[in-house]
Scaffold this motif. Structure first.
Motif, PDB file in Angstrom:
ATOM      1  N   ASP A 261       0.887  -1.387   0.129  1.00 61.40           N
ATOM      2  CA  ASP A 261       0.390   0.041   0.115  1.00 61.40           C
ATOM      3  C   ASP A 261       0.900   1.398   0.128  1.00 61.40           C
ATOM      4  OD1 ASP A 261      -1.320   2.289   0.972  1.00 61.40           O
ATOM      5  OD2 ASP A 261      -3.337   0.450   1.358  1.00 61.40           O
TER       6      ASP A 261
ATOM      7  N   VAL B  40       5.037  -5.968   5.515  1.00 60.28           N
ATOM      8  CA  VAL B  40       3.777  -6.055   4.806  1.00 60.28           C
ATOM      9  C   VAL B  40       3.380  -8.505   4.361  1.00 60.28           C
ATOM     10  CG1 VAL B  40       2.796  -6.425   1.545  1.00 60.28           C
ATOM     11  CG2 VAL B  40       3.848  -3.866   3.184  1.00 60.28           C
TER      12      VAL B  40
ATOM     13  N   VAL C  52       1.323   2.810   3.655  1.00 57.70           N
ATOM     14  CA  VAL C  52       2.518   1.567   3.773  1.00 57.70           C
ATOM     15  C   VAL C  52       4.233   2.439   4.044  1.00 57.70           C
ATOM     16  CG1 VAL C  52       3.646  -0.219   4.697  1.00 57.70           C
ATOM     17  CG2 VAL C  52       1.311   0.233   4.401  1.00 57.70           C
TER      18      VAL C  52
ATOM     19  N   ASN D 299       4.421   6.254   5.381  1.00 59.46           N
ATOM     20  CA  ASN D 299       4.825   5.894   6.389  1.00 59.46           C
ATOM     21  C   ASN D 299       5.652   5.528   7.294  1.00 59.46           C
ATOM     22  OD1 ASN D 299       2.381   7.056   6.843  1.00 59.46           O
ATOM     23  ND2 ASN D 299       1.620   5.472   7.370  1.00 59.46           N
ATOM     24  N   ALA D 300       6.273   4.778   6.162  1.00 58.04           N
ATOM     25  CA  ALA D 300       7.482   3.773   6.602  1.00 58.04           C
ATOM     26  C   ALA D 300       9.735   4.771   6.158  1.00 58.04           C
ATOM     27  CB  ALA D 300       8.077   2.844   5.614  1.00 58.04           C
TER      28      ALA D 300
ATOM     29  N   LEU E 178      10.376  -3.167   5.670  1.00 57.70           N
ATOM     30  CA  LEU E 178       8.583  -2.990   5.440  1.00 57.70           C
ATOM     31  C   LEU E 178       8.279  -3.850   4.738  1.00 57.70           C
ATOM     32  CD1 LEU E 178       6.916  -1.048   3.598  1.00 57.70           C
ATOM     33  CD2 LEU E 178       8.054  -0.785   1.935  1.00 57.70           C
TER      34      LEU E 178
END
Length: 107
Positions: free
Chosen positions: A65, A87, A68, A71-72, A83
């Motif tokens: 996404d 996921v 994601v 925000n990582a 990451l």
């Protein structure tokens, strides 16, 4: 479905993808976790990152996404491994051996 993957195996597969996509010509073990994605070694940019993410989706049969990714804190090889691990874990919460997911009985 990729079945069960150890942390080490996942890390090696992520590094293999990075090495292939960036054409680094090295072994996964030679790519240190703390190497900056934007260092002279990797020379990554936003297009390369996008290419990597699409390749990870195919390699691990997951969907990553955009939120994601945003925000990582993607700054090192290790952060990419984290990451992907996050996921993969979220989308395959109970990994099963690649052979049989269940024995057919209702439970």
């Amino acid at each position: 479905m990729m079945g069960t993957v150890s942390k080490d195996e996942l890390s090696t597969r992520v590094k293999s993808v990075v090495i292939d996509v960036l054409d680094l010509g090295m072994e996964p073990a030679e790519l240190a976790d703390d190497v900056s994605l934007y260092s002279s070694t990797l020379k990554m940019d936003s297009m390369t990152l996008l290419h990597l993410l699409v390749t990870f989706e195919g390699e691990f049969d997951v969907e990553i996404d955009d939120e994601v990714v945003m925000n990582a804190n993607l700054d090192t090889v290790h952060s990419l491994v984290d990451l992907v691990r996050g996921v993969v874990t979220a989308q395959n919460p109970q990994p099963v051996p690649a052979v049989a997911a269940h024995d057919g009985r209702e439970g």
